[in-house]
Design a protein around this motif. Sequence first.
Motif, PDB file in Angstrom:
ATOM      1  N   PHE A  36       0.812  -1.217   0.000  1.00  0.00           N
ATOM      2  CA  PHE A  36       0.000   0.000   0.000  1.00  0.00           C
ATOM      3  C   PHE A  36       0.851   1.275   0.000  1.00  0.00           C
ATOM      4  O   PHE A  36       0.433   2.315   0.493  1.00  0.00           O
ATOM      5  CB  PHE A  36      -0.986   0.026   1.195  1.00  0.00           C
ATOM      6  N   GLU A  37       2.030   1.181  -0.582  1.00  0.00           N
ATOM      7  CA  GLU A  37       2.837   2.355  -0.841  1.00  0.00           C
ATOM      8  C   GLU A  37       2.588   2.785  -2.278  1.00  0.00           C
ATOM      9  O   GLU A  37       2.565   1.962  -3.187  1.00  0.00           O
ATOM     10  CB  GLU A  37       4.319   2.034  -0.625  1.00  0.00           C
ATOM     11  N   SER A  38       2.408   4.082  -2.485  1.00  0.00           N
ATOM     12  CA  SER A  38       2.083   4.557  -3.822  1.00  0.00           C
ATOM     13  C   SER A  38       3.250   5.353  -4.403  1.00  0.00           C
ATOM     14  O   SER A  38       3.999   6.000  -3.674  1.00  0.00           O
ATOM     15  CB  SER A  38       0.824   5.429  -3.795  1.00  0.00           C
ATOM     16  N   ARG A  39       3.383   5.290  -5.709  1.00  0.00           N
ATOM     17  CA  ARG A  39       4.366   6.109  -6.412  1.00  0.00           C
ATOM     18  C   ARG A  39       3.702   6.703  -7.647  1.00  0.00           C
ATOM     19  O   ARG A  39       2.709   6.171  -8.171  1.00  0.00           O
ATOM     20  CB  ARG A  39       5.597   5.287  -6.791  1.00  0.00           C
ATOM     21  N   ILE A  40       4.257   7.819  -8.106  1.00  0.00           N
ATOM     22  CA  ILE A  40       3.673   8.552  -9.229  1.00  0.00           C
ATOM     23  C   ILE A  40       4.575   8.425 -10.443  1.00  0.00           C
ATOM     24  O   ILE A  40       5.796   8.566 -10.341  1.00  0.00           O
ATOM     25  CB  ILE A  40       3.486  10.046  -8.874  1.00  0.00           C
ATOM     26  N   GLU A  41       3.957   8.133 -11.594  1.00  0.00           N
ATOM     27  CA  GLU A  41       4.717   8.132 -12.839  1.00  0.00           C
ATOM     28  C   GLU A  41       3.953   8.927 -13.890  1.00  0.00           C
ATOM     29  O   GLU A  41       2.721   9.041 -13.837  1.00  0.00           O
ATOM     30  CB  GLU A  41       5.003   6.717 -13.337  1.00  0.00           C
TER      31      GLU A  41
ATOM     32  N   LEU B 239       3.327  19.053 -16.993  1.00  0.00           N
ATOM     33  CA  LEU B 239       3.263  17.842 -16.180  1.00  0.00           C
ATOM     34  C   LEU B 239       4.612  17.142 -16.064  1.00  0.00           C
ATOM     35  O   LEU B 239       4.862  16.444 -15.069  1.00  0.00           O
ATOM     36  CB  LEU B 239       2.215  16.884 -16.758  1.00  0.00           C
ATOM     37  N   GLU B 240       5.475  17.301 -17.048  1.00  0.00           N
ATOM     38  CA  GLU B 240       6.777  16.639 -16.998  1.00  0.00           C
ATOM     39  C   GLU B 240       7.849  17.493 -16.329  1.00  0.00           C
ATOM     40  O   GLU B 240       8.963  17.022 -16.103  1.00  0.00           O
ATOM     41  CB  GLU B 240       7.226  16.262 -18.412  1.00  0.00           C
ATOM     42  N   TYR B 241       7.500  18.724 -15.979  1.00  0.00           N
ATOM     43  CA  TYR B 241       8.475  19.584 -15.306  1.00  0.00           C
ATOM     44  C   TYR B 241       8.719  19.063 -13.884  1.00  0.00           C
ATOM     45  O   TYR B 241       7.792  18.655 -13.184  1.00  0.00           O
ATOM     46  CB  TYR B 241       7.959  21.033 -15.255  1.00  0.00           C
ATOM     47  N   GLN B 242       9.982  19.086 -13.464  1.00  0.00           N
ATOM     48  CA  GLN B 242      10.349  18.585 -12.145  1.00  0.00           C
ATOM     49  C   GLN B 242      10.231  19.714 -11.108  1.00  0.00           C
ATOM     50  O   GLN B 242      11.169  20.491 -10.911  1.00  0.00           O
ATOM     51  CB  GLN B 242      11.774  18.026 -12.170  1.00  0.00           C
ATOM     52  N   PHE B 243       9.067  19.806 -10.471  1.00  0.00           N
ATOM     53  CA  PHE B 243       8.864  20.803  -9.421  1.00  0.00           C
ATOM     54  C   PHE B 243       9.488  20.282  -8.125  1.00  0.00           C
ATOM     55  O   PHE B 243       9.112  19.204  -7.643  1.00  0.00           O
ATOM     56  CB  PHE B 243       7.370  21.071  -9.210  1.00  0.00           C
ATOM     57  N   PRO B 244      10.409  21.025  -7.534  1.00  0.00           N
ATOM     58  CA  PRO B 244      11.088  20.516  -6.338  1.00  0.00           C
ATOM     59  C   PRO B 244      10.179  20.307  -5.143  1.00  0.00           C
ATOM     60  O   PRO B 244      10.451  19.440  -4.309  1.00  0.00           O
ATOM     61  CB  PRO B 244      12.149  21.597  -6.048  1.00  0.00           C
ATOM     62  N   SER B 245       9.090  21.080  -5.038  1.00  0.00           N
ATOM     63  CA  SER B 245       8.226  20.982  -3.854  1.00  0.00           C
ATOM     64  C   SER B 245       6.909  20.255  -4.113  1.00  0.00           C
ATOM     65  O   SER B 245       6.038  20.215  -3.249  1.00  0.00           O
ATOM     66  CB  SER B 245       7.919  22.388  -3.318  1.00  0.00           C
ATOM     67  N   ILE B 246       6.748  19.692  -5.312  1.00  0.00           N
ATOM     68  CA  ILE B 246       5.501  19.003  -5.658  1.00  0.00           C
ATOM     69  C   ILE B 246       5.817  17.540  -5.945  1.00  0.00           C
ATOM     70  O   ILE B 246       6.470  17.222  -6.946  1.00  0.00           O
ATOM     71  CB  ILE B 246       4.811  19.650  -6.878  1.00  0.00           C
ATOM     72  N   LYS B 247       5.355  16.646  -5.094  1.00  0.00           N
ATOM     73  CA  LYS B 247       5.612  15.217  -5.272  1.00  0.00           C
ATOM     74  C   LYS B 247       4.554  14.554  -6.144  1.00  0.00           C
ATOM     75  O   LYS B 247       4.856  13.692  -6.960  1.00  0.00           O
ATOM     76  CB  LYS B 247       5.672  14.525  -3.910  1.00  0.00           C
ATOM     77  N   ASP B 248       3.296  14.947  -5.963  1.00  0.00           N
ATOM     78  CA  ASP B 248       2.186  14.373  -6.727  1.00  0.00           C
ATOM     79  C   ASP B 248       1.488  15.520  -7.450  1.00  0.00           C
ATOM     80  O   ASP B 248       0.629  16.198  -6.889  1.00  0.00           O
ATOM     81  CB  ASP B 248       1.214  13.649  -5.786  1.00  0.00           C
ATOM     82  N   ILE B 249       1.870  15.743  -8.707  1.00  0.00           N
ATOM     83  CA  ILE B 249       1.354  16.897  -9.425  1.00  0.00           C
ATOM     84  C   ILE B 249      -0.144  16.774  -9.717  1.00  0.00           C
ATOM     85  O   ILE B 249      -0.860  17.772  -9.782  1.00  0.00           O
ATOM     86  CB  ILE B 249       2.152  17.133 -10.730  1.00  0.00           C
ATOM     87  N   GLY B 250      -0.640  15.539  -9.855  1.00  0.00           N
ATOM     88  CA  GLY B 250      -2.073  15.351 -10.074  1.00  0.00           C
ATOM     89  C   GLY B 250      -2.895  15.809  -8.894  1.00  0.00           C
ATOM     90  O   GLY B 250      -3.857  16.569  -9.041  1.00  0.00           O
ATOM     91  N   GLN B 251      -2.516  15.350  -7.700  1.00  0.00           N
ATOM     92  CA  GLN B 251      -3.222  15.756  -6.489  1.00  0.00           C
ATOM     93  C   GLN B 251      -3.029  17.243  -6.228  1.00  0.00           C
ATOM     94  O   GLN B 251      -3.954  17.929  -5.762  1.00  0.00           O
ATOM     95  CB  GLN B 251      -2.717  14.946  -5.287  1.00  0.00           C
ATOM     96  N   HIS B 252      -1.852  17.771  -6.537  1.00  0.00           N
ATOM     97  CA  HIS B 252      -1.575  19.195  -6.299  1.00  0.00           C
ATOM     98  C   HIS B 252      -2.492  20.083  -7.138  1.00  0.00           C
ATOM     99  O   HIS B 252      -3.077  21.044  -6.625  1.00  0.00           O
ATOM    100  CB  HIS B 252      -0.110  19.491  -6.620  1.00  0.00           C
TER     101      HIS B 252
END
Length: 385
Positions: A67-72, A145-158
């Motif tokens: 139940f660990e999630s990761r974003i791709e 969506l492909e930009y690496q935001f340093p403070s955003i881990k889950d861009i969809g939820q953000h």
Amino acid sequence: MKAAGETTLKKPTLIILIFCCTVLLVGCSEERILERLSLPTLIGYDVNEENTEITTTAVIRQVSPEFESRIEIQSATAPTSKGTRIDTNLKTSRKLMAGQLRVILLSENLAKNGIEGALHTTMMNSEISTSVYLAVVEGDTKDLLEYQFPSIKDIGQHIFSLIDQNVDERLTVSSTVHEVSRDLYSPYKNTVIPIIKRQEESIMIKDVGLFHKGKLVGKLPSKDVFYILLARKDVEQGTLELLLPKDGFDIDDSKQELQIDKLPIAIDSLDSKRSIKIVNSDTPEFDLTIKADCRLLEIHRSVEISKMEDLKKIEEAVNKEIKKELERVIKYGQEVGSDVFGFGDYYFTHTRNPHITEEEWSEKFKNMKVNIKTDIRVLRNGVFE
């Protein structure tokens, strides 16, 4: 007396029969094990310059057996959105299920060409809820969506939280699939959708886009959203910042660190009521009345507000400013031909035998006259009372 051969099921037997049927029906449902699925939470659509191919970029959440999630992020290009889904499936080890989708992003170029195709595709998918938000991206959704935001881990939820909380605060418009499709397929009302963009290392709601026949035809800055809301419906809560002219106010020059041309003011807790009346159905001409109660939240400290007459001056200035801003926003809507305010719907339902086509209303809308009256009352002035 029961007829011969008539039987009656006893209650325990009936309960057991119902339970067995329920178990059988549940057993017939499709088995979906979470760790075997890919769950897109956000999908972005771009089109090429020729408008012949669609690029779909999906933010996908993968859940492990622990139940660990990761974003791709997965992207695919094809002539149709269904084709991009097939290509995306070929890149993932788990089946794509769209039941957790929260946001659909549309590139600005796609919005200018028309969103009806993307909306139709969305509505044909029974997995997707009509409460999914739609938003336009300034530029391409893939780049965002492909930009690496340093403070955003889950861009969809953000992005979902960004839109959702600003809708609650009345700082942007609500643009769910249901609301957008309702306005899009109405011949007498147009839709309005938030526009987001990357601002250095963050994402912000920059503007709102005004549409006509499903195409983006104009933009207004986010600060104008509240005026759109005031003109189109009753508003229960909200915050509004205004710049009032200094004329008529007693300014204490000793409290001015800097010379100011306008007086900044903030009001909140607006509880507005909107009413429309048709004055002339030929022009057409409307009376638009906005009544609202508000609280003075902030004002420049050089203005004395200890007396009732001071609050009355503020009320008068606020009414004039809101009326002026409403006139400006409605005029802009007329210039670009986007009736996001609902004048057309009101005209059609309150005019006897209107017999008016969508094209005829578009012409009438551009030439309509709106008489705006505001009745804004300042009931409290924060900590000063």
